[in-house]
Motif scaffolding. Structure first.
Motif, PDB file in Angstrom:
ATOM      1  N   ASP A  78      11.711 -92.841  32.710  1.00  0.00           N
ATOM      2  CA  ASP A  78      11.971 -91.389  32.724  1.00  0.00           C
ATOM      3  C   ASP A  78      13.335 -91.083  33.350  1.00  0.00           C
ATOM      4  O   ASP A  78      14.109 -91.980  33.676  1.00  0.00           O
ATOM      5  N   HIS A  79      13.589 -89.783  33.534  1.00  0.00           N
ATOM      6  CA  HIS A  79      14.912 -89.354  33.979  1.00  0.00           C
ATOM      7  C   HIS A  79      15.010 -89.194  35.487  1.00  0.00           C
ATOM      8  O   HIS A  79      16.013 -88.719  35.991  1.00  0.00           O
ATOM      9  N   ILE A  80      13.938 -89.557  36.161  1.00  0.00           N
ATOM     10  CA  ILE A  80      13.951 -89.295  37.594  1.00  0.00           C
ATOM     11  C   ILE A  80      14.085 -90.593  38.379  1.00  0.00           C
ATOM     12  O   ILE A  80      13.322 -91.551  38.175  1.00  0.00           O
ATOM     13  N   VAL A 108      15.011 -77.744  38.691  1.00  0.00           N
ATOM     14  CA  VAL A 108      14.342 -79.040  38.837  1.00  0.00           C
ATOM     15  C   VAL A 108      14.444 -79.801  37.519  1.00  0.00           C
ATOM     16  O   VAL A 108      14.226 -79.239  36.452  1.00  0.00           O
ATOM     17  N   LYS A 109      14.789 -81.092  37.655  1.00  0.00           N
ATOM     18  CA  LYS A 109      14.848 -81.929  36.460  1.00  0.00           C
ATOM     19  C   LYS A 109      13.490 -82.625  36.348  1.00  0.00           C
ATOM     20  O   LYS A 109      12.999 -83.208  37.312  1.00  0.00           O
ATOM     21  N   LEU A 110      12.890 -82.546  35.175  1.00  0.00           N
ATOM     22  CA  LEU A 110      11.588 -83.178  34.977  1.00  0.00           C
ATOM     23  C   LEU A 110      11.762 -84.588  34.420  1.00  0.00           C
ATOM     24  O   LEU A 110      12.840 -84.983  33.998  1.00  0.00           O
ATOM     25  N   SER A 111      10.644 -85.323  34.378  1.00  0.00           N
ATOM     26  CA  SER A 111      10.746 -86.735  34.000  1.00  0.00           C
ATOM     27  C   SER A 111      11.208 -86.920  32.563  1.00  0.00           C
ATOM     28  O   SER A 111      11.824 -87.939  32.247  1.00  0.00           O
ATOM     29  N   ARG A 147      13.594 -77.219  34.683  1.00  0.00           N
ATOM     30  CA  ARG A 147      12.655 -76.159  34.989  1.00  0.00           C
ATOM     31  C   ARG A 147      13.173 -75.302  36.137  1.00  0.00           C
ATOM     32  O   ARG A 147      13.723 -75.816  37.105  1.00  0.00           O
ATOM     33  N   ASN A 189      11.417 -85.602  45.292  1.00  0.00           N
ATOM     34  CA  ASN A 189      11.418 -84.184  44.971  1.00  0.00           C
ATOM     35  C   ASN A 189       9.983 -83.810  44.610  1.00  0.00           C
ATOM     36  O   ASN A 189       9.389 -84.408  43.725  1.00  0.00           O
ATOM     37  N   ASP A 218       9.248 -81.717  40.936  1.00  0.00           N
ATOM     38  CA  ASP A 218       9.243 -82.259  39.576  1.00  0.00           C
ATOM     39  C   ASP A 218       7.880 -82.852  39.240  1.00  0.00           C
ATOM     40  O   ASP A 218       6.947 -82.813  40.036  1.00  0.00           O
ATOM     41  N   ASP A 219       7.767 -83.388  38.035  1.00  0.00           N
ATOM     42  CA  ASP A 219       6.456 -83.845  37.561  1.00  0.00           C
ATOM     43  C   ASP A 219       6.313 -85.357  37.645  1.00  0.00           C
ATOM     44  O   ASP A 219       5.479 -85.952  36.979  1.00  0.00           O
TER      45      ASP A 219
END
Ligand code: SF4
Ligand code: SF4
Lengths: 485, 290
Positions: free
Chosen positions: B240-242, A383-386, A391, B138, B141-142
């Motif tokens: 961010d990257h998402i 999983v790619k986090l922000s 992770r 997803n 993710d956070d």
């Protein structure tokens, strides 16, 4: 040409049975070396079986104190100082392999000695025969009584016999269930009808099977049901020692008197006086003088019988003995006997036994009482986090085989600057999650490992979970992979 | 049956007395145990007719002694299952979300229940592992459009987003191009600016100052001055990257031109409260929960 036959004959022929009609065997009492060995082994086998559940073994508070216990509800197996978990089922595999090779080795050395001396079917049948002989008398009496038909006396004897048989059978089933629960408690519960139904069911099943197999089916089990005679026949070789009628010495058969006369004239006569003692004592009812055969379970009783005959007529013992055809042929050819217990086959079996024992012992001595297994999340793998970091999720299963609760720290070696987090846990030590695992328990937790994204890093790097018992310093590890999408 | 039985001289067996063209039939009856087994099956079958539904009739069927029916037995088993679950689920129902997460046993229970419910209801959009897809977030993710705390996740599951439910999350990305608010070249410029916010490369010769200006005039009301987004309107963090729909220039241009308004259905009413609770804990424990 056709002939007309009577209806009686027809009925006898009518059904063309699938196997030989049962011929009742009346083995005769016998005494001698092999009979004594059999009594001794029977005492040992039955003694171990009936008494072992009552042997105690102190494992500390809260743990069962039965030396041998199969604890299904808690999924534990206890054998004296050893406690096995379901994860360690391979020890049982090892034991089965050992048992198989031991059987092969026995077979290579002494034919079906397992069948004759140790097989439960033989041991219990022997015991049942002893009871039968005690109550109904020896061979002749039993045959006579069967032929004479029912009388009050006979009916009483039969009732007594079956009662004792059933008692033995019942106690056989009873001893079986004692291996699965605390024996003294279960005995009490059984007596007061408090025990779980399954215990009564199993006692019932084993009572029935023991009574039927040892009381009625007897040699038929060995001849028709058991696969081992067939397998054994394929595994044996010409050097194995089997119960053998030494026809070189026995033939031609001749009565005692005639033999003395003929011997005086210098003619060749055999030692066998055709007295049928060897047949009378045989529990499977065969004539060993017909040569090696499926029915022979190698119990050696015919040896004892013939030996006593030989003693009486003043001829050397062991006209029947553990021998093989090679030696018979050698004696006929005037050569000396040879015995080869040490040969390629036996050496291989023996070394295999030693090797399997060694492996099992090593595994047992080095087994850990703290263990961890890891399973990587399959979906998603990573999983790619922000913030761009990566992770991976894992399911970790911790095993605490000790009898007390333990505090375990989880560390991870793998991708650079990785951090580890246990889901559902606010750790007091943020970088090093610590968990408590209850005694004698497994705990499954979800563990997340996060690492900054590194473009130059490999797509997949090994990651090792190191769990440390804070108190004892015991360490266990498990390895998986950390994957970058 | 013929009166006299003959014995065949070759096989030594009796014959049945039947003869065709000089060939006689040997009398080879079935073994007795076989016959007995056959009779036993007949007895069994009769017993079966009596005990179980067996004979089709014109308008129905014989119902048997116990009125057994597979359908009823399945219903009963399902009811038993529910009753069995009920016991455990009651514990979940009484505990707060945070309490469930703290207690390893409750967490395991909630995760187990949540996982199956997720597979049945959520997986079609979010994927069986919650990994999402283009346009479907997803859940591992956070990054959370509507917030990632236990309560926020539960609210989103209960009422959904743009679902038509009165309590649903509302708010949408406007169609700046289609509605004529921005011209195509402006859209390209602001798309590049948005890319620059999260450190992505920009097209050569793009006017950063113009991009910033367009952004300030049109986008800050939802996405905030720094492009950090706003969970109240479900406006994503642009730094961010998402990226829910993708971050390449063409996708961004498409997003700005036509807008976006993904729908999350409301599950309250379709799933019972305890199940939603379990589902919430499961989603939260996937790893992204705040
Ligand atoms: S017991 Fe010995 S002597 Fe008697 S028949 Fe058997 S082999 Fe011959
Ligand atoms: S032939 Fe001898 S050894 Fe074989 S089963 Fe009979 S008595 Fe036992």
């Amino acid at each position: 040409m056709n002939k007309t036959v009577s209806t009686d004959e027809l009925l006898a022929d009518d059904d063309g049975p699938l196997y030989v009609a049962h011929k009742k065997v009346y083995p005769q009492k016998v005494s001698g070396t092999f009979r004594r060995i059999k009594w001794g082994l029977m005492a040992v086998c039955l003694g171990v079986y009936y008494l072992l559940p009552f042997v105690r073994w102190n494992r500390g508070l809260g743990a069962p104190d039965q030396a041998v216990l199969i604890d299904f509800p808690n999924r534990r197996f206890y054998f004296f100082f050893i406690e096995l978990w379901p994860q360690e089922i391979y020890y049982f595999t090892g034991l089965l392999i050992l048992a198989a090779i031991a059987l092969f080795l026995m077979n290579a050395l002494g034919g079906r000695v397992w069948c004759g001396y140790l097989c439960p079917q033989t041991v219990w049948t022997d015991l049942f025969y002893a009871v039968e002989r005690w109550i109904e008398g020896d061979r002749r009496q039993r045959m006579k009584a069967d032929a004479a038909g029912m009388t009050v006396n006979r009916a009483a004897r039969l009732v007594a016999k079956h009662a004792i048989w059933l008692m033995i059978a019942w106690w056989t089933g009873g001893a079986w269930v004692l291996y699965f629960s605390d024996a003294p408690t279960l005995v009490k519960d059984l007596a007061t009808f408090q025990a779980p139904a399954i215990a009564y069911v199993w006692i019932g099943i084993l009572t029935a099977t023991t009574y039927l197999l040892a009381g009625y089916m007897r040699e038929q089990v060995c001849v028709y049901m058991c696969p081992w005679p067939r397998i054994q026949a394929a595994l044996t070789d010409e050097w194995a020692l089997n119960v053998t009628y030494k026809y070189d010495r026995g033939e031609p058969r001749c009565s005692v008197k005639k033999a003395i006369d003929l011997r005086a004239l210098g003619e060749k006569v055999g030692d066998c006086i055709d007295c049928y003692q060897c047949v009378a004592v045989c529990p499977t009812g065969i004539d060993i003088r017909d040569g090696a055969q499926l029915g022979c379970i190698q119990c050696g009783l015919c040896i004892d019988a013939c030996d006593s005959v030989m003693r009486k007529i003043g001829r050397p013992a062991r006209l029947i003995g553990y021998d093989n055809d090679i030696n018979v042929q050698r004696r006929i050819a005037g050569k000396a006997e040879v015995f080869k217990p040490v040969r390629a086959r036996t050496v291989v079996y023996a070394s295999l036994i030693v090797a399997v024992c060694a492996v099992m012992l090593y595994a047992l001595l080095t087994r850990t009482l703290l263990d961890v297994n890891v399973l990587h999340d399959r979906n998603p793998v990573a999983v790619k986090l922000s913030d761009g970091s990566i992770r991976n999720g894992y399911t970790l299963r911790f095993l605490n085989k000790r009898g007390f609760d333990r505090v375990i720290a989880v560390d991870v070696d793998g991708p650079a600057n990785a951090s580890v987090h246990v889901v559902g846990l606010d750790s007091v030590t943020p970088d090093r999650p610590m968990i408590i695992i209850g005694r004698d328990q497994t705990t499954e937790l979800r563990v997340l490992v996060t690492a900054p994204f590194d473009e130059k890093a490999e797509k997949s790097v090994p990651v090792t979970f190191r769990v440390t018992d804070i108190g004892l310093g015991e360490v266990a590890t498990a390895t998986d992979h950390f994957v970058t999408p | 049956m013929s009166e006299h039985h003959e014995v065949d001289s070759v096989s030594g067996r009796t014959t049945t007395g039947h003869e065709w063209d000089g060939i006689k039939e040997l009398n080879t009856p079935l073994p007795r145990w076989w016959i007995l087994t056959f009779y036993a099956t007949i007895v069994w079958a009769i017993g079966y007719w009596v005990v179980y539904p067996a004979w089709p009739l014109v308008t129905g069927y014989t119902t048997g002694l116990f009125h057994y029916s597979t359908r009823a037995s399945v219903t009963e088993e399902l009811a038993n299952l529910e009753a069995m679950r009920g016991e455990k689920m009651k514990v979940l129902g009484n505990a707060s979300l945070a309490e469930i997460e703290k207690d390893p046993a409750l967490l395991a229970l909630a995760r187990a229940r949540g996982k199956t419910v997720f597979a049945d209801n959520c997986a079609p959009c979010h994927g069986s592992g919650g990994a999402g897809a283009k346009g479907f977030p997803n859940l591992n993710d956070d990054d959370w459009l509507w917030g990632g705390s236990l309560d926020q996740i539960m609210q989103t599951i209960q009422y959904g987003a743009r679902s038509g439910n009165a309590k649903a999350h509302e708010g949408q990305m406007l169609a700046f191009g289609r509605d004529g608010i921005l011209k195509p070249d402006q859209i390209v410029t602001v798309a590049n600016y948005v890319r620059s916010l999260s450190g992505l490369s920009t097209a050569p010769g793009y006017d950063a100052a113009a991009g910033k200006k367009i952004f300030a005039e049109n986008c800050v009301s939802c996405h905030g001055e720094n492009g950090k987004g706003n969970q109240e309107f479900g406006a994503p963090d642009l730094t961010d990257h998402i990226w829910l729909y993708g971050a390449d220039e063409a996708t961004l241009v498409e997003t700005i031109t036509n807008g976006r308004a993904g729908v999350m259905p409301a599950w309250s009413g379709r799933l019972d409260p305890v199940t939603i609770k379990a589902l919430t804990v499961f989603v939260h424990s996937l790893g992204g929960g705040k």
